[in-house]
Design an enzyme around this catalytic site. Sequence first.
Site, PDB file in Angstrom:
ATOM      1  N   GLU A  55       0.830  -1.208   0.000  1.00 63.02           N
ATOM      2  CA  GLU A  55       0.000   0.000   0.000  1.00 63.02           C
ATOM      3  C   GLU A  55       0.861   1.254   0.000  1.00 63.02           C
ATOM      4  OE1 GLU A  55      -3.193  -0.370  -1.116  1.00 63.02           O
ATOM      5  OE2 GLU A  55      -3.351  -1.744   0.571  1.00 63.02           O
ATOM      6  N   ALA A 144     -15.683   2.535  -0.700  1.00 58.19           N
ATOM      7  CA  ALA A 144     -15.206   1.476   0.190  1.00 58.19           C
ATOM      8  C   ALA A 144     -13.736   1.150  -0.018  1.00 58.19           C
ATOM      9  CB  ALA A 144     -16.045   0.213  -0.009  1.00 58.19           C
ATOM     10  N   LEU A 146     -12.386   0.156  -2.742  1.00 62.61           N
ATOM     11  CA  LEU A 146     -12.313  -1.028  -3.594  1.00 62.61           C
ATOM     12  C   LEU A 146     -12.250  -0.636  -5.067  1.00 62.61           C
ATOM     13  CD1 LEU A 146     -14.882  -3.285  -1.695  1.00 62.61           C
ATOM     14  CD2 LEU A 146     -12.372  -3.314  -1.530  1.00 62.61           C
ATOM     15  N   ASP A 198      -4.778   0.634  -9.430  1.00 64.58           N
ATOM     16  CA  ASP A 198      -6.179   0.257  -9.574  1.00 64.58           C
ATOM     17  C   ASP A 198      -6.540  -0.046 -11.023  1.00 64.58           C
ATOM     18  OD1 ASP A 198      -6.226   0.817  -6.894  1.00 64.58           O
ATOM     19  OD2 ASP A 198      -7.226   2.754  -7.112  1.00 64.58           O
TER      20      ASP A 198
END
Length: 418
Positions: A55, A144, A146, A198
């Site tokens: 991350e 969220a 995601l 992403d």
Amino acid sequence: MTEPQWLPAWTAEEGARRVRELFSRTFADDQGGIAVAAEPDGAWSAPGRVNLIGEHTDYNAGLCLPTALPHRTYVALRLRDDDLVRVASAQTEEPWELRLRDVVPGEVKGWGAYVAGVAWALQQAGHAVRGFDAVVDSCVPFGASLSSSAALECAFAVALDDLLGLGLADHDAGRVELVAACIRAENEIAGAATGGLDQAAALRSHPGHALLLDCRPELTALENATPIPFDLAAAGLELLVIDTRAPHQLVDGQYAARRASCEEAAGLLDVPNLRAITPEGLDAALEELAPHDEDGLLRRRVRHVVTETARTAEFAALVRDGRVDEVGPLMVASHASLRDDYEVTVRETDLSVDASLAAGALGARMTGGGFGGSTIALVRADEVGAVAAGIHAAFADAGLTAPAFLQAPPSASAGRDA
């Protein structure tokens, strides 16, 4: 006490049906006072993602390990003969429209910026792009952490690629170009200074695999992604995703501040990026930063980035060796680093991780950019229900909004559904 809420993924057939029906209602033609259903040119979708580990490493030339969710964003689209973009969403009552000629960095407002931004970026890359009518529906939880925004961008990218005959989605090199267009859309038009993790996960993932991304700038986009088999079922495990319902936002300056601090530290250390700092050289780098870092903030940020990249490499090696049941401690250490050194967790994500571990998870951590959003837990397949119940109870005891749960077998990347 209420039961845990589960958020199932739609089948491709259900997702395509939803957007086709929404398109027909939204763009019905008025012929003599009679509404005649409109038909789209097709339906496409792209997945959300979870990041298993790694991350805030992508923009530091580090390693990250995302995998695509079975939860997807679906788009039905019909090309126009002019440059008008009209889009509507099942998730909002406000339709959105703009002409492509008016898409300018910093000037486009609203959720449609992610959509028009993709068309603009493809134009900037030299492709002839026309306007379109489109609708969106999604089972990727919004806010969220995601990657609902990347799923939206990438679904439109493959739709436009298909209908305009660009052929980019047919091979990995072309998908790399689509990734670049989606990144430009998010950074320059939507105004979110994210990295490319992403979009790569949404466009370059494979079913049953995680995607090891090596973000060193000297690597070509074709060299930086390696699919790794991630067969949890064979190991008797499942990946549980917990949407903590703590709102997640990347455009409030926190993400940009973390990125700027990493760039500042790299400048002070006279290195091109923090990937240049090895675990063996970390202590010396921290000592070098000390005179310039009175409150220790830069040192904490650097320590997270360097150790997180090392954890990601170790995680990937264990998975490659078929030892996925041993990665739990790396997940726990990652979360602690994000909490203490990078300072991007919140009460809900910390509670979710603690409750996951207390209920028997092998490992747990926050996933995504932080400041809210979701966590993940690696769980024995026969204990998924018990772990979810333990997390649900912990939130109830704390007086917090109940979380929602997703099961997340690694899934396919963006493409046409119907």
